[in-house]
Design a protein around this motif. Sequence first.
Motif: not given
Length: 362
Positions: A107-109, A116-118, A122-127
């Motif tokens: 998906t685009n997200a 994104l690492r580290g 869930k946090e990566a998708i939100q960012k």
Amino acid sequence: MINNKSPIHLNLEDIHVSYPGEKSGSSIPIVKGLSMSLQQGRIGCLLGPSGCGKSTILRAICGFEPIQSGSITLDSQKVSTPNYLLAPEKRRVGVVFQDYALFPHLTNAENVAFGLRGISKKEAIQKAEDWLIRVGLHDVGNRYPHELSGGQQQRVALARAMAPEPELLLLDEPFSNLDVDLRERLASEVRDILKANGTTALLVTHDQFEAFAIADDIGVMADGRLVQWDSAYNLYHRPANRFVASFIGYGVFVPGKTQVGPSVEIELGNLPLPQSSYGLPGEEVDVLLRADDIVHDDDSPLLATVIKKAFRGGDFLYTVRLDSGLELMAMVPSHHNHEIGEKIGIKLIADHVVTFSKMSIN
């Protein structure tokens, strides 16, 4: 020349890049002694025709190409010398490619979150969702790249490159796959996004109007060399040589002779010269006349024949010929729709006079 007080973020000093030749031990020079600096938070652009070496410079900055001499410094750290090459993944450089390079099965997200690492998924998708909003894309995170327009896909690629918050963002011909009418508008929108985030960026393109729309500092390249690194205004009105004068904007060179004053006499009249560009009286020169220096005037006694016309939306770009055979270019509002072969009145209004010696070939 460009001068501001921001710290230098990217510095290339006398770099040379060559590719192996067909014969053993031979090499083909691609980038030849290029030096440039880009200040923190500014957007630079390398502008030039295909094959001039601009994309090779991006690859060298990324760490994908070694340099044979000189150095590349990013945020006060040398990342490339002839004897040292910092790995690309350690340079904190983001890249937006010509073909977007989005994963069709994500998906685009998920595409934006890919680098994104580290942090948790869930946090990566939100960012990623936050970055999609920052580039003007709302409610597209759960959709796939093929469901978006070309301009929207380019924004997803931009969000993906910026999400890891790189030290430097590189854009390699990012608008070339888009319709002509969309390129300049999207370039302006991308500029707003980069400026809002304080991102230092370097773009390469062959399209001067893209460069004008997005960049603070523009470098014109030819045959692996940086010919002039300057503002768009100076490139247009104060070109360093004939190549820049010819490559930027629309115009022609007409013969002239310098006069006491200082001024220069051309077929269309006498033009004042700035003292800095004045040579000896009687010197034969070529005078650069831009399309906006030639004004359409129905009341002018000077007539010229329309020999070519190109519709530019709000304007026509006319090529006209005087009875003497001298050809000029004129940018005329499009409500003046003249036919090929028609005579129109013109007059010369040139505020920035640029001359080149007849002896000068560059």
